[in-house]
Scaffold this motif. Structure first.
Motif, PDB file in Angstrom:
ATOM      1  N   TRP A   1       1.895   3.250  -3.052  1.00 43.37           N
ATOM      2  CA  TRP A   1       0.889   4.012  -3.788  1.00 43.37           C
ATOM      3  C   TRP A   1       0.331   5.180  -2.981  1.00 43.37           C
ATOM      4  CZ3 TRP A   1       0.691   3.125  -8.779  1.00 43.37           C
ATOM      5  CH2 TRP A   1       1.219   1.903  -9.236  1.00 43.37           C
TER       6      TRP A   1
ATOM      7  N   ARG B   1      -1.250   8.688  -9.198  1.00 43.04           N
ATOM      8  CA  ARG B   1      -1.207   7.640 -10.219  1.00 43.04           C
ATOM      9  C   ARG B   1      -2.416   6.721 -10.138  1.00 43.04           C
ATOM     10  NH1 ARG B   1       4.133   4.542  -9.213  1.00 43.04           N
ATOM     11  NH2 ARG B   1       3.581   4.996  -7.036  1.00 43.04           N
ATOM     12  N   VAL B   2      -3.140   6.778  -9.021  1.00 39.88           N
ATOM     13  CA  VAL B   2      -4.351   5.961  -8.857  1.00 39.88           C
ATOM     14  C   VAL B   2      -5.549   6.802  -9.275  1.00 39.88           C
ATOM     15  CG1 VAL B   2      -5.737   4.576  -7.284  1.00 39.88           C
ATOM     16  CG2 VAL B   2      -3.262   4.752  -6.924  1.00 39.88           C
TER      17      VAL B   2
ATOM     18  N   LEU C   1      -7.750  -0.184  -3.032  1.00 46.37           N
ATOM     19  CA  LEU C   1      -6.409  -0.061  -3.587  1.00 46.37           C
ATOM     20  C   LEU C   1      -5.733  -1.424  -3.707  1.00 46.37           C
ATOM     21  CD1 LEU C   1      -3.957   1.746  -4.424  1.00 46.37           C
ATOM     22  CD2 LEU C   1      -3.301   1.706  -1.992  1.00 46.37           C
TER      23      LEU C   1
ATOM     24  N   LEU D   1      -3.777   9.361  -1.307  1.00 49.13           N
ATOM     25  CA  LEU D   1      -3.379   8.381  -2.318  1.00 49.13           C
ATOM     26  C   LEU D   1      -2.557   9.046  -3.414  1.00 49.13           C
ATOM     27  CD1 LEU D   1      -6.298   5.904  -3.151  1.00 49.13           C
ATOM     28  CD2 LEU D   1      -4.274   5.539  -1.742  1.00 49.13           C
ATOM     29  N   SER D   2      -1.692   8.260  -4.039  1.00 50.14           N
ATOM     30  CA  SER D   2      -0.880   8.759  -5.149  1.00 50.14           C
ATOM     31  C   SER D   2      -1.768   9.213  -6.303  1.00 50.14           C
ATOM     32  CB  SER D   2       0.061   7.657  -5.637  1.00 50.14           C
ATOM     33  OG  SER D   2       0.652   8.012  -6.867  1.00 50.14           O
TER      34      SER D   2
ATOM     35  N   ARG E   1       0.815  -1.212   0.000  1.00 49.27           N
ATOM     36  CA  ARG E   1       0.000   0.000   0.000  1.00 49.27           C
ATOM     37  C   ARG E   1       0.852   1.268   0.000  1.00 49.27           C
ATOM     38  NH1 ARG E   1      -4.574  -1.816   4.532  1.00 49.27           N
ATOM     39  NH2 ARG E   1      -5.845  -3.080   3.109  1.00 49.27           N
TER      40      ARG E   1
ATOM     41  N   VAL F   1      -4.200  -2.719  -7.200  1.00 52.58           N
ATOM     42  CA  VAL F   1      -2.783  -3.039  -7.376  1.00 52.58           C
ATOM     43  C   VAL F   1      -2.619  -4.409  -8.023  1.00 52.58           C
ATOM     44  CG1 VAL F   1      -0.652  -3.614  -6.122  1.00 52.58           C
ATOM     45  CG2 VAL F   1      -1.946  -1.554  -5.520  1.00 52.58           C
TER      46      VAL F   1
END
Length: 542
Positions: A231, A515-516, A451, A512-513, A228, A455
């Protein structure tokens, strides 16, 4: 001197063995099944069936992750209350040597006083470690305000020790969990850590600048948290993970970039057409017992190439599966109805019981007619399954760009899971994968559990395509036939009734990143009757 031989347990009949099993599981609904030190099933979600034909007691247990069959030749009950354990002597097919399968009455069998003493002892061990310092990493930071007090308003419980590490005006939020807690508690530490960091920043009053979050987990229990952390948003906070050995009181850092391979497996999608053809005769027998007005509401779900289930609004009431005939390895089709200890093989003599069961389910679990009683336990049972069944019929209800022709459950399957949230996998009109998490009630871990699934789907999707066919891993395993999947990462959908979206969800999503790519979807509370989106929030909007 020859070794002492323990006295043999009294020989039990197959009926006594079956009765002991059924009584234990009825008395301990939170039991878990453990074999060779590994938790195989959580009986809150798993199912089982007992057969006592031909002088043998055969136990079958199954969930969405696995299916096992064991012959049981004896049972021994030990302990009392939460410590109650039923030890089974079991035999696997094709193996002469017997083994042991244990049914534990409760995953966490400690008394409240024992749990409290363990947590206090752990907090003192943390304080000793912090006073000794950890060189450049920890020596300059002073521990402040560490506690385990419960604060339900902010979602903090006594299982997590939280406080601050302070150096001048600089500070870290810190949170830790001891090795005696359940794996689920350890896995939830990042959600609580994010909430603790947000709380510390909000209450700093400009006096301190919180750099980020330091997490401390037991040695050897960091795998999911590592996955986790990779991310989380590095611009929003700094993130550090440490493993604590409670025996030596030593800390070891863990690198979030080193989280290993995805702990999942991708099973081959069963052929719907072949399974329905294989079980056509048995399925027709079941459907013939249903009142004609109810047949359209009943869903026929292919679980695998060896099982088809029948569900009403997500609640399974009957199934057809391949079984074994007597003591041989010959496979036969078996029809059963009911669940758990009440699962019963269907015969000509008890066919009327199946009719009554389904009629009762329909009367008490109805919604489209408005007849359902919200106070009825059967109406409220397994709400996520009900929501899943509604969305499987038309996933475009939460986003018109999603493709209703391609919706799968629990793909890829977790190798070990203690989760109550259901996962759906779909695809949009542009070929982009869509990971969908469903929750009918509040759950502060919704965002990070979503998440986890995202992933793993991303990891499988990125595996190299087959050189000959050009197909990726999902399509090689029978998913998304005829669809050209886009190469990019999936989109994550988090779906829950509007009044059931836990306040923690949006806090965690902010960390959260980028990128998500996620979408938080709130649906109307009357989703059983009709799914209607109330509001949506997307990544970048919070």
């Amino acid at each position: 001197m020859p070794p002492r031989v323990a006295s043999a347990e009294p020989v039990q009949t197959v009926e006594q063995i079956a009765a002991a099993l059924e009584a234990f599981l009825a008395e301990h609904p939170k039991a878990i099944a453990v074999e060779e030190g590994k938790v195989l099933f959580d009986m809150r979600t798993a199912k089982y069936a007992l057969a006592t034909e031909h002088g043998r007691c055969t136990l079958q247990m199954w969930s969405e992750q696995r299916n096992i069959v064991r012959r049981v030749s004896g049972t021994v009950a030990r302990g009392a209350g939460r410590d109650r354990t039923l030890r089974l002597t079991v035999h696997r097919l094709g193996q002469a040597k017997p083994g042991t399968l244990e049914i534990l009455g409760d995953r966490d069998r400690r008394t409240p006083s024992t749990r409290e003493a363990t947590r206090v002892s752990y907090l003192r061990a943390l304080e000793r470690m912090m006073l000794r310092g950890r060189g450049d990493a920890w020596g300059e930071w002073k521990a402040e305000g560490f506690r385990t007090a419960m604060d339900l308003e902010k979602s903090f419980g006594p299982a997590d020790a939280r406080g601050s590490l302070v150096h001048g005006q600089q500070a870290w939020a810190a949170i830790a969990v001891n090795a005696a807690e359940t794996q689920a508690t350890v896995d939830g530490i990042l959600t609580l850590g994010v909430l603790w960091l947000a709380h510390c920043r909000e209450n700093a009053g400009g006096r301190r600048l919180y750099r980020g979050l330091r997490l401390i987990v037991p040695q050897g229990m960091a795998a999911l948290t590592l996955s986790r952390l990779a991310w989380m948003n590095q611009d929003a906070a700094q993130w550090e993970l440490w493993e604590f050995d409670e025996k030596t009181e030593e800390l070891e850092p863990r690198d979030a970039a080193d989280h290993g391979n995805a702990t999942t497996r991708l099973l081959h999608a069963p052929s719907e057409e072949n399974a329905r053809e294989r079980f056509a005769e048995a399925a027709a027998r079941v459907r013939a017992l249903l009142p004609e007005a109810m047949r359209e509401a009943v869903e026929q779900r292919v679980r695998s190439g060896a099982e088809v289930a029948f569900l009403l609004h997500g609640l399974e009431f009957a199934r057809v599966r391949m079984g074994y005939a007597g003591e041989s390895f010959n496979r036969v089709q078996e029809i059963s109805f009911g669940a758990g200890a009440n699962e019963t093989p269907l015969t000509d003599e008890n066919a009327g019981e199946l009719r009554e069961l389904v009629a009762g389910l329909f009367a008490r679990r109805a919604e489209s007619s408005g007849a359902g009683d919200r106070r009825d336990p059967l109406y409220r049972m397994q709400p996520e399954r009900w929501l899943e069944s509604v969305l499987r019929r038309d996933i475009s209800r939460i986003d018109e760009h999603l493709d209703p022709a391609h919706v799968y459950t629990q793909v890829p399957a977790f190798q070990a899971s203690d989760r109550g949230i259901l996962d759906l996998l779909s695809v949009d009109r542009d070929g982009r994968l869509a990971v969908i998490e469903l929750k009918a009630d509040e759950d502060l871990h919704l965002a990070l559990q979503g998440l986890d699934y995202w992933v793993r789907v991303r990891w499988h999707h990125q595996q190299n395509p087959d050189a000959a066919s050009g197909l990726g891993e999902f399509q090689r395993h029978g998913y998304f036939g005829g669809v050209r999947l886009a190469e990019g990462a999936p989109r994550l959908y988090l779906v829950a009734p509007a009044l059931r979206v836990h306040p923690a969800t949006e806090v965690v999503l902010r960390y959260l990143s980028p990128r998500v790519d996620w979408v938080l979807v709130a649906i109307d509370e009357r989703w059983r009757r009709q799914v209607k989106v109330v509001w949506r929030k997307r990544s970048g909007e919070l």
